[in-house]
Design a protein around this motif. Structure first.
Motif, PDB file in Angstrom:
ATOM      1  N   ALA A  31      -3.139   6.951   0.924  1.00  0.00           N
ATOM      2  CA  ALA A  31      -3.400   7.888  -0.171  1.00  0.00           C
ATOM      3  C   ALA A  31      -3.864   9.233   0.380  1.00  0.00           C
ATOM      4  O   ALA A  31      -3.525  10.287  -0.162  1.00  0.00           O
ATOM      5  CB  ALA A  31      -4.448   7.306  -1.115  1.00  0.00           C
ATOM      6  N   ALA A  72      -8.630   2.567  -4.252  1.00  0.00           N
ATOM      7  CA  ALA A  72      -7.500   1.720  -3.845  1.00  0.00           C
ATOM      8  C   ALA A  72      -7.863   0.248  -3.668  1.00  0.00           C
ATOM      9  O   ALA A  72      -7.135  -0.630  -4.166  1.00  0.00           O
ATOM     10  CB  ALA A  72      -6.886   2.267  -2.556  1.00  0.00           C
ATOM     11  N   MET A 119      -7.528   8.352  -5.488  1.00  0.00           N
ATOM     12  CA  MET A 119      -6.929   7.028  -5.322  1.00  0.00           C
ATOM     13  C   MET A 119      -7.404   6.373  -4.033  1.00  0.00           C
ATOM     14  O   MET A 119      -7.544   5.138  -3.970  1.00  0.00           O
ATOM     15  CB  MET A 119      -5.413   7.148  -5.321  1.00  0.00           C
ATOM     16  N   GLY A 161       0.805  -1.210   0.000  1.00  0.00           N
ATOM     17  CA  GLY A 161       0.000   0.000   0.000  1.00  0.00           C
ATOM     18  C   GLY A 161       0.836   1.257   0.000  1.00  0.00           C
ATOM     19  O   GLY A 161       0.580   2.192  -0.763  1.00  0.00           O
ATOM     20  N   THR A 173       2.863   1.816  -3.414  1.00  0.00           N
ATOM     21  CA  THR A 173       2.039   2.261  -4.527  1.00  0.00           C
ATOM     22  C   THR A 173       1.766   3.757  -4.435  1.00  0.00           C
ATOM     23  O   THR A 173       1.838   4.494  -5.419  1.00  0.00           O
ATOM     24  CB  THR A 173       0.708   1.494  -4.556  1.00  0.00           C
ATOM     25  N   VAL A 174       1.479   4.227  -3.219  1.00  0.00           N
ATOM     26  CA  VAL A 174       1.275   5.662  -3.016  1.00  0.00           C
ATOM     27  C   VAL A 174       2.574   6.424  -3.270  1.00  0.00           C
ATOM     28  O   VAL A 174       2.570   7.500  -3.882  1.00  0.00           O
ATOM     29  CB  VAL A 174       0.754   5.927  -1.594  1.00  0.00           C
ATOM     30  N   MET A 183      -3.808   1.136   1.686  1.00  0.00           N
ATOM     31  CA  MET A 183      -3.543   2.055   0.586  1.00  0.00           C
ATOM     32  C   MET A 183      -4.517   3.223   0.595  1.00  0.00           C
ATOM     33  O   MET A 183      -4.141   4.368   0.302  1.00  0.00           O
ATOM     34  CB  MET A 183      -3.618   1.317  -0.755  1.00  0.00           C
ATOM     35  N   THR A 184      -5.774   2.966   0.949  1.00  0.00           N
ATOM     36  CA  THR A 184      -6.759   4.042   1.033  1.00  0.00           C
ATOM     37  C   THR A 184      -6.320   5.104   2.024  1.00  0.00           C
ATOM     38  O   THR A 184      -6.335   6.311   1.732  1.00  0.00           O
ATOM     39  CB  THR A 184      -8.132   3.475   1.450  1.00  0.00           C
TER      40      THR A 184
END
Length: 338
Positions: A179, A156, A152, A98, A101-102, A175-176
């Motif tokens: 972000a 996510a 995103m 997570g 990716t951010v 990830m949420t």
């Protein structure tokens, strides 16, 4: 180029079942490609020249920047180190997916500007000029990064399912949250270049040290509740640390904190409204759709909601943004209000 190529390597290896080693390969690929690209792009090569006084001046200035870089690298690794010690390597993999990716999006949107700003700011010796340049840069950066990161945050979980499969689903919520942290990075990532350009490198190391210590405390306090709690604490700490950064900024270049926040408020408000609208749309109307179709519906919806909100409620901000980004291109002659 390096970030995109490294991302392709990481995603390809992750899809092939290499697990957390895909993240290692991603980092190595980025570093290798950056080094090769720089080496081939310029003809200058380093050589040894020693002038004592210049060395002392640069050492006094550079030791703070060097310390800030070390602390910055440690700062990004604190959650992973603490998670590995208290939960385990599997949890580190979920969190790392997570966060990485951010970070890749941040590397594409923010890092190129952050890299170039130190030399640009350094040419502006007057505090007023430096403050104006910083305000224009943060306003222009936030106009793009806020909607990308907040959008995103909504998609996510679907991105994780589409790109990495169901086995990585726990990374979706992490990830949420991270972000949302990207929104704070839109502002905080430019503190260090402007402080360094103002000759206040000791404030750069102070800011990095305070961030690292605060993150360490927050991560240790939240790790027992799981990686999602760590991500939430890490994100809240980032927003809570903005006022301290703004105080240092005022001390260095004289820009009032309220002025910085005013420049960011329209983009922040519009991106927040966009994200909330997309979240409602997703959970009430798209929940039963395939993840791919949800993403295909949410991305264009966000691309419409965000600029529409700015046009309806912040037209003066749009005019200023246009003048900052395209000063030599006349804006269309509409009598905008706002």
């Amino acid at each position: 180029i390096a970030t995109i190529a490294g991302g392709v390597v990481g995603v390809a290896l992750a899809a092939s079942g290499f697990g957390v080693w895909a993240l290692v390969a991603n980092r190595l690929a980025i570093s290798a490609i950056q080094t090769i690209t720089v080496w081939l792009s310029i003809s200058w090569r380093p050589h040894f020249v020693y002038v004592r006084q210049k060395f002392l001046d640069m050492f006094r200035f550079g030791m703070h920047l060097g310390a800030a870089q070390v602390l910055g690298m440690l700062n990004t690794r604190i959650p992973e180190l603490v998670i590995s010690a208290f939960i385990g390597l599997t949890a580190v993999g979920y969190y790392r997916l997570g966060s990485r990716t951010v970070s890749m999006i941040s590397d594409v949107l923010i890092l190129p500007m952050q890299t170039a700003t130190l030399s640009t700011f350094s040419r502006l010796q007057e505090r007023g000029s430096l403050a104006g340049a910083y305000l224009r840069l943060t306003r222009g950066c936030a106009a793009f990064t806020f909607p990308v990161f907040y959008g995103m945050a909504v998609i996510a979980p679907d991105l994780v399912l589409l790109c990495f499969g169901e086995r990585w689903q726990p990374s979706g919520a992490t990830m949420t949250v991270l972000a949302v942290f990207g929104g704070a990075a839109s502002l905080g990532n430019f503190f260090q270049p402007v402080l360094a350009a103002a000759g206040k490198s000791h404030l750069v190391s102070l800011y990095s040290l305070s961030s690292a210590l605060a993150n360490l405390v927050v991560v240790i306090a939240t790790v027992h509740f799981g990686i999602l709690a760590v991500a939430i604490g890490f994100t809240l700490r980032a927003y809570a640390g903005i006022p301290f950064g703004l105080v240092l900024l005022k001390r260095a270049i004289g820009v009032p904190p309220i002025e910085v926040l005013k420049r960011l408020a329209p983009a922040f408000t519009a991106a927040t409204i966009m994200a909330l609208g997309l979240a409602v749309f997703r959970w009430y109307f798209l929940e039963n759709l395939d993840p791919l179709w949800r993403v295909c519906a949410l991305v264009p919806a966000g691309a419409i909601i965000y600029p529409a909100f700015l046009f309806l409620f912040h037209r003066r901000y749009l005019r200023s943004l246009w003048a900052d980004l395209l000063p030599d291109v006349p804006i269309w002659r509409l009598r905008w209000g706002g």
